[in-house]
Enzyme design. Structure first.
Site, PDB file in Angstrom:
ATOM      1  N   ASP A  97       0.949  -1.235   0.050  1.00  0.00           N
ATOM      2  CA  ASP A  97      -0.058   0.116   0.016  1.00  0.00           C
ATOM      3  C   ASP A  97       1.023   1.459  -0.117  1.00  0.00           C
ATOM      4  O   ASP A  97       2.380   1.299   0.306  1.00  0.00           O
ATOM      5  CB  ASP A  97      -0.910  -0.005   1.317  1.00  0.00           C
ATOM      6  CG  ASP A  97      -2.370   0.709   0.674  1.00  0.00           C
ATOM      7  OD1 ASP A  97      -3.277  -0.153   0.826  1.00  0.00           O
ATOM      8  OD2 ASP A  97      -2.405   1.816   0.633  1.00  0.00           O
ATOM      9  N   THR A 114     -15.978  -3.262 -11.686  1.00  0.00           N
ATOM     10  CA  THR A 114     -17.360  -2.457 -11.327  1.00  0.00           C
ATOM     11  C   THR A 114     -18.459  -2.789 -12.127  1.00  0.00           C
ATOM     12  O   THR A 114     -18.474  -2.637 -13.245  1.00  0.00           O
ATOM     13  CB  THR A 114     -17.034  -1.088 -10.984  1.00  0.00           C
ATOM     14  OG1 THR A 114     -18.186  -0.333 -10.741  1.00  0.00           O
ATOM     15  CG2 THR A 114     -16.496  -0.256 -12.153  1.00  0.00           C
ATOM     16  N   SER A 173     -18.463   7.643 -15.373  1.00  0.00           N
ATOM     17  CA  SER A 173     -17.341   8.863 -14.781  1.00  0.00           C
ATOM     18  C   SER A 173     -16.233   8.273 -15.386  1.00  0.00           C
ATOM     19  O   SER A 173     -15.795   7.369 -15.779  1.00  0.00           O
ATOM     20  CB  SER A 173     -17.375   8.638 -13.324  1.00  0.00           C
ATOM     21  OG  SER A 173     -16.878   7.509 -12.940  1.00  0.00           O
ATOM     22  N   TYR A 208     -13.742   7.695 -13.847  1.00  0.00           N
ATOM     23  CA  TYR A 208     -13.340   6.566 -12.603  1.00  0.00           C
ATOM     24  C   TYR A 208     -13.813   5.382 -13.530  1.00  0.00           C
ATOM     25  O   TYR A 208     -12.980   4.300 -13.395  1.00  0.00           O
ATOM     26  CB  TYR A 208     -13.647   6.871 -11.323  1.00  0.00           C
ATOM     27  CG  TYR A 208     -13.838   5.335 -10.671  1.00  0.00           C
ATOM     28  CD1 TYR A 208     -12.915   4.737 -10.242  1.00  0.00           C
ATOM     29  CD2 TYR A 208     -15.249   4.911 -10.369  1.00  0.00           C
ATOM     30  CE1 TYR A 208     -12.925   3.318  -9.707  1.00  0.00           C
ATOM     31  CE2 TYR A 208     -15.185   3.544  -9.921  1.00  0.00           C
ATOM     32  CZ  TYR A 208     -14.106   2.737  -9.639  1.00  0.00           C
ATOM     33  OH  TYR A 208     -14.428   1.525  -9.031  1.00  0.00           O
ATOM     34  N   HIS A 209     -15.008   5.355 -13.492  1.00  0.00           N
ATOM     35  CA  HIS A 209     -15.746   3.912 -13.935  1.00  0.00           C
ATOM     36  C   HIS A 209     -15.043   3.610 -15.452  1.00  0.00           C
ATOM     37  O   HIS A 209     -14.735   2.412 -15.744  1.00  0.00           O
ATOM     38  CB  HIS A 209     -17.273   4.085 -14.123  1.00  0.00           C
ATOM     39  CG  HIS A 209     -17.810   4.045 -12.881  1.00  0.00           C
ATOM     40  ND1 HIS A 209     -18.285   4.944 -12.066  1.00  0.00           N
ATOM     41  CD2 HIS A 209     -18.268   3.036 -12.015  1.00  0.00           C
ATOM     42  CE1 HIS A 209     -18.793   4.906 -11.090  1.00  0.00           C
ATOM     43  NE2 HIS A 209     -18.761   3.505 -11.066  1.00  0.00           N
ATOM     44  N   LYS A 264     -11.575   1.758 -15.179  1.00  0.00           N
ATOM     45  CA  LYS A 264     -12.080   0.422 -14.957  1.00  0.00           C
ATOM     46  C   LYS A 264     -12.299  -0.379 -16.185  1.00  0.00           C
ATOM     47  O   LYS A 264     -11.807  -1.636 -16.661  1.00  0.00           O
ATOM     48  CB  LYS A 264     -13.162  -0.120 -14.096  1.00  0.00           C
ATOM     49  CG  LYS A 264     -12.806   0.573 -12.609  1.00  0.00           C
ATOM     50  CD  LYS A 264     -12.010  -0.390 -11.908  1.00  0.00           C
ATOM     51  CE  LYS A 264     -12.145  -0.026 -10.259  1.00  0.00           C
ATOM     52  NZ  LYS A 264     -11.537  -0.985  -9.247  1.00  0.00           N
ATOM     53  N   ARG A 281     -22.872   6.273   3.682  1.00  0.00           N
ATOM     54  CA  ARG A 281     -23.186   7.810   3.717  1.00  0.00           C
ATOM     55  C   ARG A 281     -24.681   8.053   4.692  1.00  0.00           C
ATOM     56  O   ARG A 281     -24.729   8.783   5.451  1.00  0.00           O
ATOM     57  CB  ARG A 281     -23.264   8.583   2.479  1.00  0.00           C
ATOM     58  CG  ARG A 281     -21.849   9.119   2.014  1.00  0.00           C
ATOM     59  CD  ARG A 281     -21.779   9.632   0.729  1.00  0.00           C
ATOM     60  NE  ARG A 281     -22.725  10.691   0.377  1.00  0.00           N
ATOM     61  CZ  ARG A 281     -22.461  11.974   0.594  1.00  0.00           C
ATOM     62  NH1 ARG A 281     -21.556  12.435   1.262  1.00  0.00           N
ATOM     63  NH2 ARG A 281     -23.489  12.825   0.381  1.00  0.00           N
ATOM     64  N   ARG A 335     -24.758  14.449 -10.200  1.00  0.00           N
ATOM     65  CA  ARG A 335     -24.005  13.810 -11.385  1.00  0.00           C
ATOM     66  C   ARG A 335     -24.915  13.679 -12.578  1.00  0.00           C
ATOM     67  O   ARG A 335     -26.038  14.119 -12.522  1.00  0.00           O
ATOM     68  CB  ARG A 335     -23.924  12.303 -10.863  1.00  0.00           C
ATOM     69  CG  ARG A 335     -23.203  12.077  -9.571  1.00  0.00           C
ATOM     70  CD  ARG A 335     -23.296  10.569  -9.046  1.00  0.00           C
ATOM     71  NE  ARG A 335     -22.625  10.628  -7.772  1.00  0.00           N
ATOM     72  CZ  ARG A 335     -22.086   9.426  -7.289  1.00  0.00           C
ATOM     73  NH1 ARG A 335     -22.105   8.244  -7.985  1.00  0.00           N
ATOM     74  NH2 ARG A 335     -21.430   9.364  -6.180  1.00  0.00           N
TER      75      ARG A 335
HETATM   76  N1  USQ Z   1     -26.334   8.712  -4.316  1.00  0.00           N
HETATM   77  C1  USQ Z   1     -27.165   9.183  -3.753  1.00  0.00           C
HETATM   78  N2  USQ Z   1     -26.722  10.093  -2.352  1.00  0.00           N
HETATM   79  C2  USQ Z   1     -25.613   9.947  -2.011  1.00  0.00           C
HETATM   80  C3  USQ Z   1     -24.649   9.382  -2.479  1.00  0.00           C
HETATM   81  C4  USQ Z   1     -24.835   8.467  -3.744  1.00  0.00           C
HETATM   82  O1  USQ Z   1     -28.374   9.325  -3.777  1.00  0.00           O
HETATM   83  O2  USQ Z   1     -25.450  10.619  -0.828  1.00  0.00           O
HETATM   84  C5  USQ Z   1     -26.417   7.703  -5.497  1.00  0.00           C
HETATM   85  C6  USQ Z   1     -25.662   8.248  -6.657  1.00  0.00           C
HETATM   86  O3  USQ Z   1     -26.230   9.375  -7.339  1.00  0.00           O
HETATM   87  C7  USQ Z   1     -25.825   6.865  -7.483  1.00  0.00           C
HETATM   88  C8  USQ Z   1     -25.757   5.814  -6.564  1.00  0.00           C
HETATM   89  O4  USQ Z   1     -26.038   6.786  -5.247  1.00  0.00           O
HETATM   90  O5  USQ Z   1     -26.580   6.964  -8.295  1.00  0.00           O
HETATM   91  C9  USQ Z   1     -24.481   5.118  -6.213  1.00  0.00           C
HETATM   92  O6  USQ Z   1     -23.451   5.987  -5.775  1.00  0.00           O
HETATM   93  P1  USQ Z   1     -22.395   5.596  -4.729  1.00  0.00           P
HETATM   94  O7  USQ Z   1     -21.545   6.761  -4.545  1.00  0.00           O
HETATM   95  O8  USQ Z   1     -22.622   4.649  -3.805  1.00  0.00           O
HETATM   96  O9  USQ Z   1     -21.497   4.794  -5.788  1.00  0.00           O
HETATM   97  P2  USQ Z   1     -20.627   4.973  -7.169  1.00  0.00           P
HETATM   98  O10 USQ Z   1     -20.423   6.099  -6.945  1.00  0.00           O
HETATM   99  O11 USQ Z   1     -21.413   4.073  -8.172  1.00  0.00           O
HETATM  100  O12 USQ Z   1     -19.502   4.132  -6.660  1.00  0.00           O
HETATM  101  C10 USQ Z   1     -19.277   3.153  -5.736  1.00  0.00           C
HETATM  102  C11 USQ Z   1     -17.788   2.984  -5.547  1.00  0.00           C
HETATM  103  C12 USQ Z   1     -17.054   2.452  -6.690  1.00  0.00           C
HETATM  104  C13 USQ Z   1     -17.665   1.073  -7.215  1.00  0.00           C
HETATM  105  C14 USQ Z   1     -19.057   1.463  -7.623  1.00  0.00           C
HETATM  106  C15 USQ Z   1     -19.836   0.037  -7.949  1.00  0.00           C
HETATM  107  O13 USQ Z   1     -17.251   4.240  -5.238  1.00  0.00           O
HETATM  108  O14 USQ Z   1     -15.736   2.259  -6.260  1.00  0.00           O
HETATM  109  O15 USQ Z   1     -17.115   0.970  -8.528  1.00  0.00           O
HETATM  110  O16 USQ Z   1     -19.799   1.927  -6.344  1.00  0.00           O
HETATM  111  S1  USQ Z   1     -21.248   0.443  -8.956  1.00  0.00           S
HETATM  112  O17 USQ Z   1     -22.071   1.496  -8.483  1.00  0.00           O
HETATM  113  O18 USQ Z   1     -21.905  -0.683  -9.020  1.00  0.00           O
HETATM  114  O19 USQ Z   1     -20.521   0.949 -10.291  1.00  0.00           O
END
Ligand code: USQ
Length: 402
Positions: free
Chosen positions: A31, A144, A179, A181-182, A185, A241, A326
């Protein structure tokens, strides 16, 4: 088995080291402590205190009776990486050492470029180091579910059969990430698939959903063995959160209408799935894709769940809809497969309510730490590159009657 964890100090890495040691596997890892720095950079800290690495390693030895072979170093330092793998000769390499936040990658040009350079070149180095130092090792690459985006058709596990102008083939399912980030991946996935094809490496690309949870049983009650738990707009994922917001009486920050549907899974399910994957390697030259989540939920459903469980333990939880920082659909079709892990023995937790209750109880002990950072809970990183704090578009106190 001998398992190398890249990014062993993080949310998943620290938990996996313990889950594996409890099952008799030998663990090594590296790390650079970037995650600690990034969270500080965005003005926050982990809700659950994170101890120094020497303290963590000593507590690990006391609990599991074995050492982690740890070296501080970066995957971008190819000489470091290759010699570590050559010395340890792992059976499996779990690659968590990436910048994992969508909002962080969208801050500005510098953060987008950093994310893609760090993630794509770091992963490319892992592929080269495996080829040159331990070509029989199985790479478990953390991808992801977000690579697929939200297409208006079912989502298979990596590949699907296509018929086009009278001919058929099995091709990679289209990626439509949301994003920078995505997208990093997605680029990793392409490089990994290619390396398996040309060099005969073996890899499992894990399309993981959104993880939540404050603990796994293997951590016991020692606070030093706990994983971090972030709640800022970049490194805090939705349910983590919401639980932190609930314990300090801050309204849950539902972005837009809250109809965004994702695969979610508790931390303990993530550990179970990764271990099943490690213990069931693919054959040489095989590149396989596993979709990894417990169940699909809308973000709104999970917010109401946190509200309900919160009220059972005496918390008055409000939910507010904020304008979405977003660019994403907040109402859409979503139906991904997740058969591969089930076929290998994955037993989903199913009791998400119980998991959320444990989280709220754990986090109540750290209420003061979360309150210290209350002012950073409302997001301001926007996908258009500007910084504007989200505003409330609707206030709701209770779940609508269905
Ligand atoms: N969201 C809310 N309120 C918040 C935080 C997020 O409504 O306070 C919404 C976002 O707009 C989004 C969803 O919840 O539509 C998921 O957001 P997230 O921040 O929990 O997750 P995401 O940005 O998608 O990323 C997280 C990890 C990332 C992983 C991904 C899996 O940070 O490393 O790759 O989850 S996935 O979502 O399946 O792509």
């Amino acid at each position: 088995m001998k398992v190398f964890i890249a990014g062993i100090d993080g949310y998943l890495g620290w938990a996996l080291a313990q889950y594996l040691a409890a099952r008799g596997h030998k663990v090594a890892g590296n790390d650079m402590f970037y995650r600690r720095q990034w969270v500080e950079e965005v003005g926050s800290h982990s809700a659950i205190p994170v101890y120094s690495l020497p303290e963590r390693l000593a507590a690990f030895r006391a609990r599991f009776g074995t050492d982690i072979l740890f070296r501080e170093g970066d995957l971008l330092d190819y000489t470091f990486l290759k010699s570590f793998l050559a010395d340890f000769q792992p059976d499996a390499i779990v690659h968590f050492a990436e910048m994992p936040s969508a909002p962080y990658s969208m801050i500005d040009q510098a953060h987008a470029a950093f994310t893609q350079h760090n993630n794509v070149i770091g992963s490319l180095n892992v592929l080269w180091a495996i080829k040159e130092a331990c070509p029989q090792a199985h790479l478990i690459k953390l991808g992801t579910m977000g690579e697929y985006g939200t297409p208006n058709v079912d989502i298979p596990e990596g590949f699907f059969e296509v018929e086009f102008r009278g001919r058929k083939d099995v091709l990679p399912f289209p990626r439509q990430a949301g994003s920078f980030y995505h997208w990093s991946k997605v680029h990793d996935s392409n490089n990994t698939m290619f390396a398996c094809r040309i060099w005969g490496l073996r890899a499992t690309d894990i399309m993981q959903g959104v993880v939540f949870g404050t603990r796994i049983d293997e951590m016991g009650e020692d606070p030093i063995l706990r994983s971090r738990l972030d709640f800022d707009q970049c490194f805090g994922t939705a349910v983590n959160r919401f639980c932190c917001q609930a314990v300090i009486g801050h309204p849950l920050t539902l972005y837009g209408r809250g109809g965004q549907t994702r695969g979610f899974l508790p931390l303990r399910d993530s550990m179970q799935c990764l271990t099943i994957t490690i213990e069931n390697p693919p054959k040489a030259g095989e590149y396989r894709v596993f979709n990894q989540f417990e169940e699909c939920y809308t973000v709104e459903e999970l917010a109401y769940l946190v509200q309900e469980v919160g009220s059972e333990i005496g918390l008055n939880v409000e939910i507010h809809h904020y304008d979405n920082p977003r660019t994403e659909q907040d109402k859409h079709y979503y139906n991904p497969d997740r058969n591969h892990l089930i076929n290998l023995g994955y037993q989903p937790t199913h009791d998400v309510r119980a998991e959320v209750r444990i989280m709220l109880q754990d986090l109540l002990q750290h209420k003061a730490r979360i309150m210290e950072k209350e002012d950073i809970l409302v997001p301001d990183i926007r996908w258009d590159g500007s910084r504007r704090r989200s505003f409330i578009i609707d206030e709701q106190r209770v779940a609508p009657q269905s």
